[in-house]
Design a protein around this motif. Structure first.
Motif, PDB file in Angstrom:
ATOM      1  N   PRO A  31       0.816  -1.223   0.000  1.00  0.00           N
ATOM      2  CA  PRO A  31       0.000   0.000   0.000  1.00  0.00           C
ATOM      3  C   PRO A  31       0.845   1.267   0.000  1.00  0.00           C
ATOM      4  N   SER A  32       2.049   1.193   0.588  1.00  0.00           N
ATOM      5  CA  SER A  32       2.945   2.357   0.548  1.00  0.00           C
ATOM      6  C   SER A  32       3.396   2.632  -0.872  1.00  0.00           C
ATOM      7  N   LEU A  33       3.696   1.571  -1.639  1.00  0.00           N
ATOM      8  CA  LEU A  33       4.080   1.741  -3.039  1.00  0.00           C
ATOM      9  C   LEU A  33       2.928   2.335  -3.843  1.00  0.00           C
ATOM     10  N   THR A  34       1.719   1.862  -3.575  1.00  0.00           N
ATOM     11  CA  THR A  34       0.542   2.431  -4.245  1.00  0.00           C
ATOM     12  C   THR A  34       0.404   3.913  -3.915  1.00  0.00           C
ATOM     13  N   ALA A  35       0.681   4.273  -2.670  1.00  0.00           N
ATOM     14  CA  ALA A  35       0.618   5.679  -2.272  1.00  0.00           C
ATOM     15  C   ALA A  35       1.660   6.502  -3.012  1.00  0.00           C
ATOM     16  N   MET A  36       2.865   5.929  -3.224  1.00  0.00           N
ATOM     17  CA  MET A  36       3.905   6.640  -3.969  1.00  0.00           C
ATOM     18  C   MET A  36       3.430   6.933  -5.395  1.00  0.00           C
ATOM     19  N   VAL A  37       2.816   5.930  -6.040  1.00  0.00           N
ATOM     20  CA  VAL A  37       2.291   6.123  -7.390  1.00  0.00           C
ATOM     21  C   VAL A  37       1.114   7.096  -7.357  1.00  0.00           C
ATOM     22  N   GLY A  38       0.251   6.920  -6.363  1.00  0.00           N
ATOM     23  CA  GLY A  38      -0.914   7.791  -6.251  1.00  0.00           C
ATOM     24  C   GLY A  38      -0.556   9.244  -6.006  1.00  0.00           C
ATOM     25  N   TYR A  39       0.613   9.481  -5.413  1.00  0.00           N
ATOM     26  CA  TYR A  39       1.035  10.844  -5.110  1.00  0.00           C
ATOM     27  C   TYR A  39       1.033  11.717  -6.368  1.00  0.00           C
ATOM     28  N   TRP A  40       1.496  11.154  -7.488  1.00  0.00           N
ATOM     29  CA  TRP A  40       1.524  11.909  -8.747  1.00  0.00           C
ATOM     30  C   TRP A  40       0.481  11.420  -9.737  1.00  0.00           C
ATOM     31  N   ALA A  41      -0.522  10.676  -9.262  1.00  0.00           N
ATOM     32  CA  ALA A  41      -1.560  10.169 -10.166  1.00  0.00           C
ATOM     33  C   ALA A  41      -2.334  11.296 -10.828  1.00  0.00           C
ATOM     34  N   THR A  42      -2.524  12.396 -10.130  1.00  0.00           N
ATOM     35  CA  THR A  42      -3.241  13.524 -10.717  1.00  0.00           C
ATOM     36  C   THR A  42      -2.450  14.133 -11.872  1.00  0.00           C
ATOM     37  N   VAL A  43      -1.169  14.397 -11.636  1.00  0.00           N
ATOM     38  CA  VAL A  43      -0.351  15.030 -12.674  1.00  0.00           C
ATOM     39  C   VAL A  43      -0.111  14.083 -13.843  1.00  0.00           C
ATOM     40  N   SER A  44      -0.113  12.767 -13.605  1.00  0.00           N
ATOM     41  CA  SER A  44       0.066  11.826 -14.712  1.00  0.00           C
ATOM     42  C   SER A  44      -1.095  11.911 -15.691  1.00  0.00           C
ATOM     43  N   LEU A  45      -2.238  12.429 -15.257  1.00  0.00           N
ATOM     44  CA  LEU A  45      -3.365  12.651 -16.161  1.00  0.00           C
ATOM     45  C   LEU A  45      -3.250  13.992 -16.866  1.00  0.00           C
ATOM     46  N   ASN A  46      -3.026  15.045 -16.109  1.00  0.00           N
ATOM     47  CA  ASN A  46      -3.071  16.378 -16.713  1.00  0.00           C
ATOM     48  C   ASN A  46      -1.703  16.896 -17.144  1.00  0.00           C
ATOM     49  N   ILE A  47      -0.716  15.999 -17.262  1.00  0.00           N
ATOM     50  CA  ILE A  47       0.603  16.438 -17.722  1.00  0.00           C
ATOM     51  C   ILE A  47       0.556  17.100 -19.097  1.00  0.00           C
ATOM     52  N   PRO A  48      -0.422  16.787 -19.990  1.00  0.00           N
ATOM     53  CA  PRO A  48      -0.494  17.562 -21.240  1.00  0.00           C
ATOM     54  C   PRO A  48      -0.695  19.053 -21.018  1.00  0.00           C
ATOM     55  N   ASP A  49      -1.256  19.440 -19.871  1.00  0.00           N
ATOM     56  CA  ASP A  49      -1.412  20.858 -19.574  1.00  0.00           C
ATOM     57  C   ASP A  49      -0.063  21.570 -19.537  1.00  0.00           C
ATOM     58  N   PHE A  50       1.010  20.826 -19.267  1.00  0.00           N
ATOM     59  CA  PHE A  50       2.357  21.396 -19.235  1.00  0.00           C
ATOM     60  C   PHE A  50       3.116  21.105 -20.523  1.00  0.00           C
ATOM     61  N   THR A  51       3.006  19.888 -21.039  1.00  0.00           N
ATOM     62  CA  THR A  51       3.799  19.541 -22.219  1.00  0.00           C
ATOM     63  C   THR A  51       3.280  20.208 -23.483  1.00  0.00           C
ATOM     64  N   ARG A  52       2.086  20.777 -23.461  1.00  0.00           N
ATOM     65  CA  ARG A  52       1.593  21.529 -24.618  1.00  0.00           C
ATOM     66  C   ARG A  52       2.436  22.782 -24.861  1.00  0.00           C
ATOM     67  N   TYR A  53       3.256  23.172 -23.887  1.00  0.00           N
ATOM     68  CA  TYR A  53       4.138  24.336 -24.026  1.00  0.00           C
ATOM     69  C   TYR A  53       5.575  23.926 -24.353  1.00  0.00           C
ATOM     70  N   ALA A  54       5.816  22.626 -24.604  1.00  0.00           N
ATOM     71  CA  ALA A  54       7.172  22.140 -24.846  1.00  0.00           C
ATOM     72  C   ALA A  54       7.707  22.604 -26.191  1.00  0.00           C
ATOM     73  N   LYS A  55       9.010  22.940 -26.232  1.00  0.00           N
ATOM     74  CA  LYS A  55       9.644  23.292 -27.494  1.00  0.00           C
ATOM     75  C   LYS A  55       9.694  22.100 -28.435  1.00  0.00           C
ATOM     76  N   SER A  56       9.841  20.907 -27.863  1.00  0.00           N
ATOM     77  CA  SER A  56       9.906  19.691 -28.668  1.00  0.00           C
ATOM     78  C   SER A  56       9.506  18.506 -27.800  1.00  0.00           C
ATOM     79  N   GLN A  57       9.241  17.375 -28.448  1.00  0.00           N
ATOM     80  CA  GLN A  57       8.936  16.153 -27.719  1.00  0.00           C
ATOM     81  C   GLN A  57      10.143  15.711 -26.880  1.00  0.00           C
ATOM     82  N   ASP A  58      11.332  15.847 -27.453  1.00  0.00           N
ATOM     83  CA  ASP A  58      12.537  15.422 -26.740  1.00  0.00           C
ATOM     84  C   ASP A  58      12.769  16.236 -25.473  1.00  0.00           C
TER      85      ASP A  58
END
Length: 490
Positions: free
Chosen positions: A234-261
């Motif tokens: 359950p601690s490992l699940t909590a570690m993953v869950g900690y950034w579970a929100t950002v793993s969904l909305n990360i396009p909100d940040f990468t849409r400003y990327a200069k490149s995919q790389d």
């Protein structure tokens, strides 16, 4: 094989003459980013993760593993593994943002439909509101603790804590009002500063404890392997869950990327390195608190309050406030602001969405969510991971296995197109989501299958993703093999 649904993105000349988006699905904040807006380099993404990782809840998450019985090696290993795991869906979902310049609530229309997309967007937004409230409460507590150090009489004045909380909340709202570019400036400025401040705190506690030997000498408190694994999963699940929100909305940040790389390199380095580094600070300092004060103190606000030296209080205040504001704005405002805007684009702008996030964060009573480290880790983190894991599974499967990384940007902003499904809802996605969430969380209420809850994010991710793929097999065969733009290109 599932047929690929493609359409070339309209170029800038066509955008002005022919692109007529549905106003119910479009506003300036939801529109694909222009080349001139794509200014985020690899450094910006490294700075993003260092600034979002170096904050109080990360420290408390790491410290809770020590308080729960792990030794420092077990705690560091659990944190590193959890962040390497969550990095995978993070990078997969980030791809569409960098390629098409679209935010999360628009991206998720491809799998859930233009109306159905509001369901996962709201799930993510409500969780982010809870985080916003938690961060504001911690920041307010930090200010109140420093006030007590400088003015001891304030310890018996509850109004001081509430005033500090509301004042810090208002400061966050001011940054929201200034817009997303102020976030990039704040993160770029604060990332190196936070690293220095963290190392200063570690050095101070190292000196007080008498070196790394006493700090890290505490053995694991688990007498058996079974006891360790019961706490580990359950601690490992909590570690993953900690950034579970950002793993969904990360396009909100990468849409400003200069490149995919640039976004891939920045995130692949920034997330695991920043989290492991700063978590080690929390682990080491918490271990040192056992030597110095006779008990492991997992809350840094409580720890700083024990020093009673003004210069330490001031240093701690600056560090906590910068770190807390960074993650609060970066992780808990950008995403839900776009999500709320997606509900009614003509009425709700990014700024308005940010204000809604702030007020809902107050309504969720964060002082109760943070009552104990157990409620924080095994209640809050693991619990909401069961809500968001299924969404992540559906998004990844849809983009990579169903659509082979090809989206029709034109249709994402229109009704009646290839993403319309049934009245704007994709029944397949809703069925997969409901079943995934139900199975992931049922162990919370049925002790005999509690292991499902211990693995909530993993159960939801793989169950919903796999079910979505199987159910979409028949649907995808009925979709057109390709769509073309007005120039005849595919």
């Amino acid at each position: 094989m599932i047929p690929t649904v493609t359409r070339a993105v309209l170029d800038s000349d066509q955008m002005g003459a022919e692109f007529a988006p549905d106003p119910r699905l479009y506003n300036a904040d939801l529109a694909p980013t222009e080349p001139s807006q794509r200014t985020w380099s690899t450094y910006n993404y490294i700075a993003l993760w260092f600034s979002m990782s170096m904050e109080v809840t990360t420290y408390m998450l790491a410290a809770s593993l020590i308080a729960g019985g792990m030794n420092w090696k077990q705690a560091v290993g659990t944190i590193l593994l959890g962040n390497l795991i969550v990095l995978i869906p993070m990078l997969l979902n980030a791809h569409a943002g960098a390629k098409y310049g679209i935010p999360f609530p628009v991206f998720v229309r491809a799998s859930f439909g233009p109306v159905g997309a509001n369901i996962p967007a709201m799930l993510r937004a409500i969780v982010a509101c809870g985080w916003f409230g938690i961060q504001s409460w911690i920041g307010g507590q930090a200010i109140a603790a420093m006030v007590v150090v400088l003015w001891p009489r304030a310890e018996h004045m509850p109004s001081v804590t509430w005033l500090c909380f509301l004042g810090f909340w208002a400061l966050n709202m001011l940054v929201v009002w200034r817009g997303v570019e102020s976030i990039r400036f704040l993160q770029s400025f604060s990332a190196p500063l936070m690293l220095i401040l963290s190392l200063v705190l570690l050095g101070y506690m190292l000196h007080r404890a008498g070196g790394f030997g006493p700090m890290l000498a505490a053995p694991s408190k688990f007498a058996t392997h079974a006891g360790f694994w019961h706490f580990f999963f359950p601690s490992l699940t909590a570690m993953v869950g900690y950034w579970a929100t950002v793993s969904l909305n990360i396009p909100d940040f990468t849409r400003y990327a200069k490149s995919q790389d640039s976004q891939i390199a920045g995130q692949a380095f920034g997330l695991p390195v920043a989290m492991t580094l700063y978590s080690f600070v929390g682990i080491a300092v918490t271990s040192a608190s056992t030597v110095v004060f006779g008990e492991p103190i997992w809350n840094p606000v409580t720890l700083l309050g024990k020093f009673h030296q003004p210069w330490i209080a001031l240093l701690g205040l600056v560090g906590l406030l910068i770190a807390t504001m960074n993650v609060n704005i970066g992780a808990n405002v950008v995403g839900p602001s776009n999500d709320f805007s997606n509900l009614a684009p003509r009425l709700i702008s990014f700024r308005t969405g940010g204000l809604i996030t702030g007020f809902l964060g107050l309504a969720m009573m964060p002082w109760k969510l943070m009552a104990t480290f157990g409620s924080y880790v095994f209640g809050w983190l693991v619990g909401y991971s069961g809500l968001l894991g299924p969404v992540a599974g559906i998004m990844v499967v849809d983009y990579f296995l169903v659509r082979h990384k090809q989206l029709d940007t034109y249709s994402l902003y229109r009704r009646g197109g290839i993403y319309e499904y049934k009245n704007g809802f994709n029944p397949v996605a809703l069925i997969a989501l409901i079943l995934g969430v139900t199975v992931a969380l049922i162990g919370r209420f049925v002790p005999q299958i509690a292991f499902l809850y211990d693995y909530a994010w993993f159960v939801g991710f793989f169950l919903s993703g796999g079910l979505y793929y199987l159910l979409m097999l028949g649907h995808a065969r009925r979709l057109p093999l390709a769509l073309t733009d007005t120039k005849g290109n595919v």
